[in-house]
Design a protein around this motif. Structure first.
Motif, PDB file in Angstrom:
ATOM      1  N   PHE A  12       0.840  -1.201   0.000  1.00  0.00           N
ATOM      2  CA  PHE A  12       0.000   0.000   0.000  1.00  0.00           C
ATOM      3  C   PHE A  12       0.873   1.249   0.000  1.00  0.00           C
ATOM      4  O   PHE A  12       0.669   2.178  -0.797  1.00  0.00           O
ATOM      5  CB  PHE A  12      -0.910  -0.014   1.227  1.00  0.00           C
ATOM      6  N   LYS A  13       1.853   1.272   0.889  1.00  0.00           N
ATOM      7  CA  LYS A  13       2.763   2.410   0.978  1.00  0.00           C
ATOM      8  C   LYS A  13       3.586   2.553  -0.294  1.00  0.00           C
ATOM      9  O   LYS A  13       3.852   3.675  -0.763  1.00  0.00           O
ATOM     10  CB  LYS A  13       3.680   2.240   2.185  1.00  0.00           C
ATOM     11  N   GLU A  14       3.956   1.421  -0.880  1.00  0.00           N
ATOM     12  CA  GLU A  14       4.736   1.436  -2.130  1.00  0.00           C
ATOM     13  C   GLU A  14       3.965   2.128  -3.248  1.00  0.00           C
ATOM     14  O   GLU A  14       4.526   2.936  -3.998  1.00  0.00           O
ATOM     15  CB  GLU A  14       5.067  -0.002  -2.522  1.00  0.00           C
ATOM     16  N   VAL A  15       2.667   1.821  -3.346  1.00  0.00           N
ATOM     17  CA  VAL A  15       1.829   2.446  -4.383  1.00  0.00           C
ATOM     18  C   VAL A  15       1.749   3.953  -4.162  1.00  0.00           C
ATOM     19  O   VAL A  15       1.855   4.745  -5.100  1.00  0.00           O
ATOM     20  CB  VAL A  15       0.417   1.827  -4.390  1.00  0.00           C
ATOM     21  N   ARG A  16       1.556   4.355  -2.923  1.00  0.00           N
ATOM     22  CA  ARG A  16       1.469   5.792  -2.615  1.00  0.00           C
ATOM     23  C   ARG A  16       2.752   6.514  -2.985  1.00  0.00           C
ATOM     24  O   ARG A  16       2.712   7.578  -3.641  1.00  0.00           O
ATOM     25  CB  ARG A  16       1.174   5.993  -1.120  1.00  0.00           C
ATOM     26  N   GLU A  17       3.886   5.964  -2.581  1.00  0.00           N
ATOM     27  CA  GLU A  17       5.176   6.634  -2.817  1.00  0.00           C
ATOM     28  C   GLU A  17       5.546   6.635  -4.291  1.00  0.00           C
ATOM     29  O   GLU A  17       6.105   7.618  -4.792  1.00  0.00           O
ATOM     30  CB  GLU A  17       6.266   5.949  -1.989  1.00  0.00           C
ATOM     31  N   GLU A  18       5.208   5.563  -5.012  1.00  0.00           N
ATOM     32  CA  GLU A  18       5.510   5.507  -6.449  1.00  0.00           C
ATOM     33  C   GLU A  18       4.761   6.590  -7.221  1.00  0.00           C
ATOM     34  O   GLU A  18       5.238   7.090  -8.236  1.00  0.00           O
ATOM     35  CB  GLU A  18       5.131   4.138  -7.020  1.00  0.00           C
ATOM     36  N   ASN A  19       3.568   6.941  -6.725  1.00  0.00           N
ATOM     37  CA  ASN A  19       2.756   7.950  -7.397  1.00  0.00           C
ATOM     38  C   ASN A  19       2.917   9.343  -6.783  1.00  0.00           C
ATOM     39  O   ASN A  19       2.168  10.262  -7.114  1.00  0.00           O
ATOM     40  CB  ASN A  19       1.288   7.526  -7.359  1.00  0.00           C
ATOM     41  N   ASN A  20       3.891   9.456  -5.869  1.00  0.00           N
ATOM     42  CA  ASN A  20       4.257  10.759  -5.281  1.00  0.00           C
ATOM     43  C   ASN A  20       3.108  11.468  -4.580  1.00  0.00           C
ATOM     44  O   ASN A  20       2.926  12.685  -4.714  1.00  0.00           O
ATOM     45  CB  ASN A  20       4.841  11.676  -6.370  1.00  0.00           C
ATOM     46  N   PHE A  21       2.314  10.694  -3.815  1.00  0.00           N
ATOM     47  CA  PHE A  21       1.243  11.285  -3.024  1.00  0.00           C
ATOM     48  C   PHE A  21       1.662  11.384  -1.565  1.00  0.00           C
ATOM     49  O   PHE A  21       2.336  10.494  -1.037  1.00  0.00           O
ATOM     50  CB  PHE A  21      -0.031  10.435  -3.105  1.00  0.00           C
ATOM     51  N   THR A  22       1.239  12.473  -0.920  1.00  0.00           N
ATOM     52  CA  THR A  22       1.397  12.537   0.533  1.00  0.00           C
ATOM     53  C   THR A  22       0.332  11.639   1.153  1.00  0.00           C
ATOM     54  O   THR A  22      -0.606  11.201   0.471  1.00  0.00           O
ATOM     55  CB  THR A  22       1.216  13.974   1.051  1.00  0.00           C
ATOM     56  N   GLN A  23       0.427  11.386   2.439  1.00  0.00           N
ATOM     57  CA  GLN A  23      -0.568  10.553   3.107  1.00  0.00           C
ATOM     58  C   GLN A  23      -1.954  11.193   3.044  1.00  0.00           C
ATOM     59  O   GLN A  23      -2.961  10.506   2.878  1.00  0.00           O
ATOM     60  CB  GLN A  23      -0.164  10.293   4.558  1.00  0.00           C
ATOM     61  N   SER A  24      -2.005  12.511   3.154  1.00  0.00           N
ATOM     62  CA  SER A  24      -3.294  13.223   3.093  1.00  0.00           C
ATOM     63  C   SER A  24      -3.881  13.190   1.684  1.00  0.00           C
ATOM     64  O   SER A  24      -5.086  12.979   1.504  1.00  0.00           O
ATOM     65  CB  SER A  24      -3.135  14.674   3.548  1.00  0.00           C
ATOM     66  N   GLU A  25      -3.037  13.383   0.684  1.00  0.00           N
ATOM     67  CA  GLU A  25      -3.498  13.373  -0.705  1.00  0.00           C
ATOM     68  C   GLU A  25      -4.013  11.991  -1.096  1.00  0.00           C
ATOM     69  O   GLU A  25      -5.043  11.858  -1.751  1.00  0.00           O
ATOM     70  CB  GLU A  25      -2.357  13.777  -1.637  1.00  0.00           C
ATOM     71  N   PHE A  26      -3.283  10.963  -0.684  1.00  0.00           N
ATOM     72  CA  PHE A  26      -3.673   9.590  -1.017  1.00  0.00           C
ATOM     73  C   PHE A  26      -4.983   9.220  -0.327  1.00  0.00           C
ATOM     74  O   PHE A  26      -5.842   8.543  -0.894  1.00  0.00           O
ATOM     75  CB  PHE A  26      -2.553   8.632  -0.600  1.00  0.00           C
ATOM     76  N   ALA A  27      -5.148   9.695   0.902  1.00  0.00           N
ATOM     77  CA  ALA A  27      -6.373   9.436   1.654  1.00  0.00           C
ATOM     78  C   ALA A  27      -7.578  10.059   0.956  1.00  0.00           C
ATOM     79  O   ALA A  27      -8.631   9.423   0.816  1.00  0.00           O
ATOM     80  CB  ALA A  27      -6.237   9.982   3.071  1.00  0.00           C
ATOM     81  N   GLU A  28      -7.436  11.287   0.525  1.00  0.00           N
ATOM     82  CA  GLU A  28      -8.535  11.977  -0.160  1.00  0.00           C
ATOM     83  C   GLU A  28      -8.905  11.256  -1.450  1.00  0.00           C
ATOM     84  O   GLU A  28     -10.081  11.100  -1.779  1.00  0.00           O
ATOM     85  CB  GLU A  28      -8.140  13.420  -0.464  1.00  0.00           C
ATOM     86  N   LEU A  29      -7.907  10.777  -2.176  1.00  0.00           N
ATOM     87  CA  LEU A  29      -8.129  10.083  -3.438  1.00  0.00           C
ATOM     88  C   LEU A  29      -8.878   8.771  -3.236  1.00  0.00           C
ATOM     89  O   LEU A  29      -9.737   8.395  -4.046  1.00  0.00           O
ATOM     90  CB  LEU A  29      -6.776   9.810  -4.113  1.00  0.00           C
TER      91      LEU A  29
END
Length: 255
Positions: A12-29
């Motif tokens: 899960f964290k790998e997907v977020r970091e690969e797409n350059n999202f912050t934790q807040s941005e990824f949560a909103e998405l």
């Protein structure tokens, strides 16, 4: 000392970091409140909704996410509305799951969660009309489909594999990402959108995007447990009214 991260948290964290999202941005998405921090710390489990969003938005294979496959991405074809989970009985034959009004509230968010389906009642209908296809039962909620479908009745839907199989003016169970609706379908000139129409004229049509449809089930039968007294049925009333009018006409001829 923190709890070791599970494979799904690492992925899960790998997907977020690969797409350059912050934790807040990824949560909103993904429709998560505030931040993904609790998930990445192992305090909150990945829900079926989050897994579905990762598949829909990034093509992430749920099996890879949980460490059961080396294939990270799935090629999701546009218009694919086939069932995400199929259940079988002890004889390894497909059975019919029944989704009640209560279960329908959680259905869109657990559409790929195999374990979630275990709570749903399932049975077989030994009739030829229910062979050689996948069927699912859904309970009607609300009065938007009156007079044909009443609250509490059950409709039986045949699974569609693609949007292109759907036909105008037929009734479908439409599984969106936030709701399950029973509506008449109407395609629009814009191929990326569709109109969902209620039979009750008090309700306005709903325009939805094709990509927001997770599953599509064509309604071909229903189960009802509130049979009217024949004297109260619309057809009987019409016949009764016609008979009264005919009697009046006959009386007028006799005068």
């Amino acid at each position: 000392m923190g709890t070791p991260a599970t494979i799904e948290i690492k992925h899960f964290k790998e997907v977020r970091e690969e797409n350059n999202f912050t934790q807040s941005e990824f949560a909103e998405l993904l429709g998560i409140k505030n931040s993904t921090a609790d998930i990445e710390r192992g305090r909150t489990k990945l829900s079926g909704k989050v897994v579905a969003e990762l598949l829909r938005q990034f093509g992430i294979n749920p099996l890879w996410l949980f460490g059961d496959s080396g294939q990270k991405y799935l090629q999701i074809s546009k218009g694919d509305v086939s069932p995400k989970v199929i259940t079988v009985n002890s004889a390894d034959n497909e059975n019919i799951l029944m989704v009640s009004q209560k279960a329908a509230a959680g259905y869109p968010h657990n559409v790929q969660d195999v374990e979630w389906y275990n709570q749903l009642p399932a049975f077989d209908i030994p009739l030829p009309e229910f062979r050689n296809a996948t069927y699912r039962g859904f309970q009607i909620e609300g009065d938007s489909m009156l007079p044909n479908y009443r609250p509490g009745e059950w409709v039986m839907g045949k699974a569609m594999s693609g949007i292109d199989e759907a036909s105008n003016n037929k009734i479908y169970v439409v599984v969106l990402y936030d709701s399950v609706l029973v509506k008449k379908l109407q395609k629009l000139p814009d191929p990326s959108k569709m109109l969902l129409i209620s039979l009750n004229e008090e309700y306005l049509p709903i325009e939805v995007k094709m990509n927001d449809i997770q599953e599509l089930w064509q309604v071909n039968s229903k189960l009802t447990f509130n049979l009217d007294n024949p004297s109260e049925s619309g057809l009987f009333q019409q016949l009764q009214q016609s008979m009264e009018e005919l009697k009046k006409e006959l009386k007028s001829f006799r005068k």
